[in-house]
Structure formats: structure tokens, C-alpha cells
Write a protein that holds these residues in place. Structure first.
Motif, PDB file in Angstrom:
ATOM      1  N   ALA A  79      81.382  51.190  30.889  1.00  0.00           N
ATOM      2  CA  ALA A  79      80.885  51.299  32.262  1.00  0.00           C
ATOM      3  C   ALA A  79      81.031  52.701  32.839  1.00  0.00           C
ATOM      4  CB  ALA A  79      81.641  50.304  33.153  1.00  0.00           C
ATOM      5  N   ALA A  80      81.278  53.687  31.979  1.00  0.00           N
ATOM      6  CA  ALA A  80      81.594  55.024  32.477  1.00  0.00           C
ATOM      7  C   ALA A  80      80.398  55.753  33.077  1.00  0.00           C
ATOM      8  CB  ALA A  80      82.212  55.859  31.362  1.00  0.00           C
ATOM      9  N   GLY A  81      79.182  55.324  32.794  1.00  0.00           N
ATOM     10  CA  GLY A  81      78.016  55.972  33.387  1.00  0.00           C
ATOM     11  C   GLY A  81      77.511  57.144  32.575  1.00  0.00           C
ATOM     12  N   GLU A  82      76.686  57.980  33.201  1.00  0.00           N
ATOM     13  CA  GLU A  82      75.985  59.043  32.481  1.00  0.00           C
ATOM     14  C   GLU A  82      76.924  60.088  31.882  1.00  0.00           C
ATOM     15  OE1 GLU A  82      73.130  60.712  35.124  1.00  0.00           O
ATOM     16  OE2 GLU A  82      71.889  58.883  35.209  1.00  0.00           O
ATOM     17  N   GLU A  83      78.051  60.354  32.547  1.00  0.00           N
ATOM     18  CA  GLU A  83      78.968  61.378  32.042  1.00  0.00           C
ATOM     19  C   GLU A  83      79.670  60.957  30.760  1.00  0.00           C
ATOM     20  OE1 GLU A  83      81.305  61.866  35.706  1.00  0.00           O
ATOM     21  OE2 GLU A  83      80.794  64.001  35.570  1.00  0.00           O
ATOM     22  N   GLY A  84      79.670  59.682  30.478  1.00  0.00           N
ATOM     23  CA  GLY A  84      80.377  59.184  29.321  1.00  0.00           C
ATOM     24  C   GLY A  84      81.843  58.910  29.623  1.00  0.00           C
ATOM     25  N   ALA A 138      78.786  46.733  41.561  1.00  0.00           N
ATOM     26  CA  ALA A 138      78.149  45.622  40.847  1.00  0.00           C
ATOM     27  C   ALA A 138      77.869  46.001  39.389  1.00  0.00           C
ATOM     28  CB  ALA A 138      76.858  45.216  41.551  1.00  0.00           C
ATOM     29  N   ARG A 139      77.442  47.240  39.174  1.00  0.00           N
ATOM     30  CA  ARG A 139      77.169  47.693  37.805  1.00  0.00           C
ATOM     31  C   ARG A 139      78.441  47.668  36.955  1.00  0.00           C
ATOM     32  NH1 ARG A 139      77.775  51.967  34.584  1.00  0.00           N
ATOM     33  NH2 ARG A 139      78.946  53.125  36.159  1.00  0.00           N
ATOM     34  N   VAL A 140      79.498  48.274  37.466  1.00  0.00           N
ATOM     35  CA  VAL A 140      80.746  48.356  36.708  1.00  0.00           C
ATOM     36  C   VAL A 140      81.346  46.963  36.499  1.00  0.00           C
ATOM     37  CG1 VAL A 140      83.144  49.172  36.794  1.00  0.00           C
ATOM     38  CG2 VAL A 140      81.263  50.716  37.400  1.00  0.00           C
TER      39      VAL A 140
END
Length: 452
Positions: A69-74, A422-424
Motif C-alpha cells: 500500500a506504499a503508493g507511487e514512491e514504493g 480507503a485505498r490503504v
């Protein structure tokens, strides 16, 4: 040192009077509601304005694994800035030295609240209410079991041994004799709560063997969520002093009722301080009915938050003191949404669906979010249910996977709780659910091994 301790809440100052503070526990609740953080010497805490923890604490499942769930940064585990809310400073009276606990709020490096920190999620919902001129009020009820020490997960959980030397096997709801069985544990709960400045509205024996309920006085949602967060810890500590465990699992023992966190809601007009659920003549308002409709319409999608584990869904069993539906009724404990007996000033709506295993910040936030959406939608609820609501069929998800799908698709709910939360949350809970599906249960081995 004296400068900052002089501004502590009164209960914390009373606890430290004539004593030397040794340590401060800097804590923050993660997605399951576990206290994360670090303990620092009091002298160091006096000098620090904040401390750092990696944002990955919010990507961790209950088993210690990780959701992607870390997103675009990784997955770089960047540091958050955690700042203390000194109004939450309270004693940790079970420790061997003089220790305070302080809840912290999470910010990014630009000073923006981290959107998937549970306390920030609840603050966001409360601010949405206040922007409409509404002040939400909640009162949680906490159910839990006192059970025998369980060192082997393969063994079934059993009720604790009572003061009489007999296991707490009798189901004696509201029995004072049953409460007396747990007297030493309850005494420590009261002592710890008093040291922390918490007021208990009452303790009762519930319907399960070794099951108790603690009621808290109504008030600000964030403050009450803080208290439930703290109470879970103090109750566990009190139990372990007496060779037993306190568990907040939704369904720890087969054939016993589950444990709920019933949430009572009312809403005040910010300007007048009046309960908007009652009109000038003491009758029910449209806002009251809209709030109920919001719970009926949006709670199926919110169930993944207030029933966050596979075990949570074992609680929703017909005739076992837990709702199986979204019906509403006045003074009817078989409905998922109950309107308790009250005067106009204290008219409120009780959500009986939330489990005690939920994160209190997220459980209260999700429940308030549903009511908020209902008041925005201005829809009317289904007709009031009369009679035994267990007679009908259930209308809530029965398994976690189904609930997560509804949550993932619930755009209006995401708007209130925050899209990034909600995404995480969805990713972490899916990872947790996938972990569970890899486990083969004793039931499967017993009934499928030689029969299919």
C-alpha cells in the motif's frame, strides 16, 4: 521539566504529585488499534517536540506481514512526524516506575495530517460534521471476555477461573454474583481507570461465560476513541495481574455470544447546543430519521471497517445477542439499529453492529460517516421494525471478502473517510484476508480429509 508537567491534564498531575516521572511512552494507534511508538526518558521527552516513525506501520497486517500500500514512491518507509497531543497524557499505572502515556498525531514532512492514521480519519469526519454546524456526540459500550491463559493457539479458548475457584462457565447476564467472581480484576480496572482520569459509567456481566461490559459516558468522538484505545490496554494489564487474559476478539468462544462495541450517537446544533434529533416539542426530527437511513444505506459497505477480521463475522449469528440485519426499532435489541428509551434531550441512535475487535477510531468514524451521509442524502429509513428481528433473513455481509468488495466500491463512504485511507485500508485488509485463506482449519481436516 516543571514547565510542561504543569500543563498536563489534572489526573496526570495528581498521579505524579510528589513523585519523579521516569518515562514517557510516545504512542500512536495503527490500523488494528495496536499502540506503536517508543518509550523515552522523561528528560528527553521534555526536550523533544516530535519524533519519527516510518509510515509502514500503517501497511502492516495483524500477523506482522505487509500490504502493498506504499503508493507511487514504493516501499521506502519514509518517516512521519509524530507530535504529542498533551491532552491525552495519562498514567500507565501498571508499570514498575512512574510512567506517562501520550498519544501522538501523524503528519508528513509538510505538516499535512497523514490520511490513513486512524485518529486523523476520525478527526476528519468530526470536522465534516462541524462544517455543517453539527457537533457529533458518541457513547461507546465495550464488551470483552476474561479467559484462562492460552499459550497454544491450537487449544480452544476457555473462560477464566473465578474467585470461587470454579471456571466462569455460567451464563448469568446482569448477575452481581457473576461480577463478584471477577472482583480482583475489576478492582484493578477501576484503580487503573481512576489513575488515568477515566470515568466508568458502569460494569455489568454480559450473556457469555466470563463476559463483561463497560459503559463510558457520552462525549466528543475523538476523546471517547482515545479512552477506548487506552481502556483496551489497561483491561489487558489488569487481567494479566490475575493470571488470565482479557480478549476483545469478536467471537473468542464457540457457542458463546460475541463481543460488541455498541456506539450511541446524537448530534447537537453547534450554535444552540440542542439535540437536532428532537424538535421544540420533543418529537423526532427528519435529521433523526435521515441518520438512521444513513446507517441502513451505507453500513453494508462500512462493515469491513467495523468488522475488520474473519473472526468478526462469526459474531453475526441469529439469536446470539448480535444483529444480523439493518432493521431499526425503538428499544429493540434484536435490531441492528436501536433507538434506546430516552428523553428528547438525550435522543440517540445505537449502532449494534460494530465489534469490539475494531479500531475504536475507525469504528466510530465509519459509523458517524454513515449517519453523516444519511443526513446529506435526506432519505427516509425503512419502516420501524416491530417484533423479533431474528425471525427474518440477514441483510449484511456474512464473510470478510464480501464486505471488502462492498467497501472498495463505496465511493460516497470514501469521500467522507478519505480516499487515501480507503485505498490503504482496502489493500492491507485484502492482504490479511489472503493470509487467512492459506490456513487449513481443524473443521476442514475433520470433515473433508476422508469424506470428499
Amino acid at each position: 521539566m516543571a514547565d510542561w508537567t504543569e500543563n498536563l491534564p489534572q489526573a496526570a498531575r495528581d498521579y505524579l504529585e510528589g513523585r519523579r516521572l521516569d518515562e514517557v511512552e510516545c504512542i500512536i494507534p495503527d490500523l488494528p488499534g495496536i499502540a506503536r511508538g517508543k518509550a523515552v526518558p522523561a528528560s528527553k521527552f521534555a526536550r523533544q517536540e516530535y519524533f519519527h516513525l516510518p509510515d509502514s506501520i500503517f501497511y502492516q497486517t495483524i500477523t506482522g506481514e505487509w500490504g502493498e500500500a506504499a503508493g507511487e514512491e514504493g516501499f521506502i518507509e519514509k518517516d512521519m512526524i509524530l507530535r504529542p497531543d498533551m491532552q491525552t497524557a495519562t498514567a500507565a499505572p501498571w508499570t514498575g516506575d512512574w510512567t506517562l502515556q501520550v498519544i501522538h498525531d501523524a503528519y508528513d514532512r509538510d505538516g499535512v495530517p497523514v490520511p490513513y492514521s486512524p485518529r486523523n480519519v476520525l478527526k476528519r469526519v468530526v470536522e465534516l460534521y462541524r462544517a455543517k454546524g453539527w457537533e457529533p456526540i458518541v457513547a461507546p459500550e465495550m464488551e470483552f471476555f476474561l479467559v484462562a491463559r492460552n499459550l497454544d493457539p491450537a487449544h480452544e479458548i476457555k473462560p477464566m477461573m473465578g474467585r470461587s475457584g470454579r471456571p466462569a462457565a455460567a451464563r448469568q447476564a446482569y448477575s452481581m454474583t457473576a461480577v463478584d467472581e471477577f472482583g480482583p480484576v475489576i478492582d484493578d480496572i477501576y484503580d487503573f481507570a481512576e489513575a488515568q482520569g477515566f470515568e466508568i459509567d458502569g460494569i455489568t456481566q454480559e450473556g457469555g461465560a466470563g463476559q463483561l461490559e463497560i459503559n463510558l459516558l457520552h462525549g466528543d468522538p475523538v476523546k471517547l476513541a482515545d479512552e477506548v484505545f487506552y481502556f483496551k490496554r489497561l483491561i489487558r494489564e489488569a487481567a494479566m495481574r490475575h493470571d488470565c487474559y482479557a480478549t476483545f476478539m469478536a467471537k473468542p468462544i464457540a457457542d458463546e455470544p460475541g463481543s460488541a462495541m455498541h456506539i450511541h450517537h446524537s448530534v447537537l446544533d453547534t450554535k444552540t447546543g440542542e439535540n437536532i434529533f428532537s424538535n421544540a416539542k420533543g418529537g423526532e426530527t427528519d435529521a433523526f430519521l435521515h441518520f438512521i437511513a444513513g446507517l441502513q444505506n451505507h453500513m453494508p459497505a462500512a462493515l469491513a471497517v467495523i468488522a475488520p477480521y474473519v473472526n468478526s463475522y462469526r459474531r453475526y449469528v441469529k439469536d446470539h445477542a448480535a444483529p444480523i440485519n439493518l432493521e431499526w426499532g425503538r428499544d429493540n435489541r434484536t435490531t441492528g439499529i436501536r433507538v434506546p428509551l430516552s428523553g428528547p434531550g438525550s435522543r440517540r441512535v445505537e449502532n449494534r453492529l460494530a465489534g469490539m475487535d475494531c479500531n475504536p477510531y475507525l469504528g466510530i468514524a465509519a459509523s458517524l460517516a454513515c449517519g453523516y451521509l444519511g443526513m446529506l442524502d435526506a432519505q427516509m429509513p425503512l419502516p420501524e421494525f416491530k417484533g423479533d428481528a431474528y425471525v427474518g433473513d440477514g441483510d449484511i455481509p456474512r464473510v470478510q471478502g464480501e464486505a471488502l468488495t462492498l467497501f472498495d466500491e463505496a465511493t460516497p463512504l470514501h469521500e467522507v473517510l478519505g480516499h487515501e485511507f480507503a485505498r490503504v485500508y482496502g489493500i492491507v485488509k485484502r492482504a490479511e484476508y489472503d493470509e487467512f485463506l492459506q490456513v487449513i482449519s481443524p473443521w476442514e481436516r475433520e470433515h473433508l480429509l476422508m469424506n470428499v
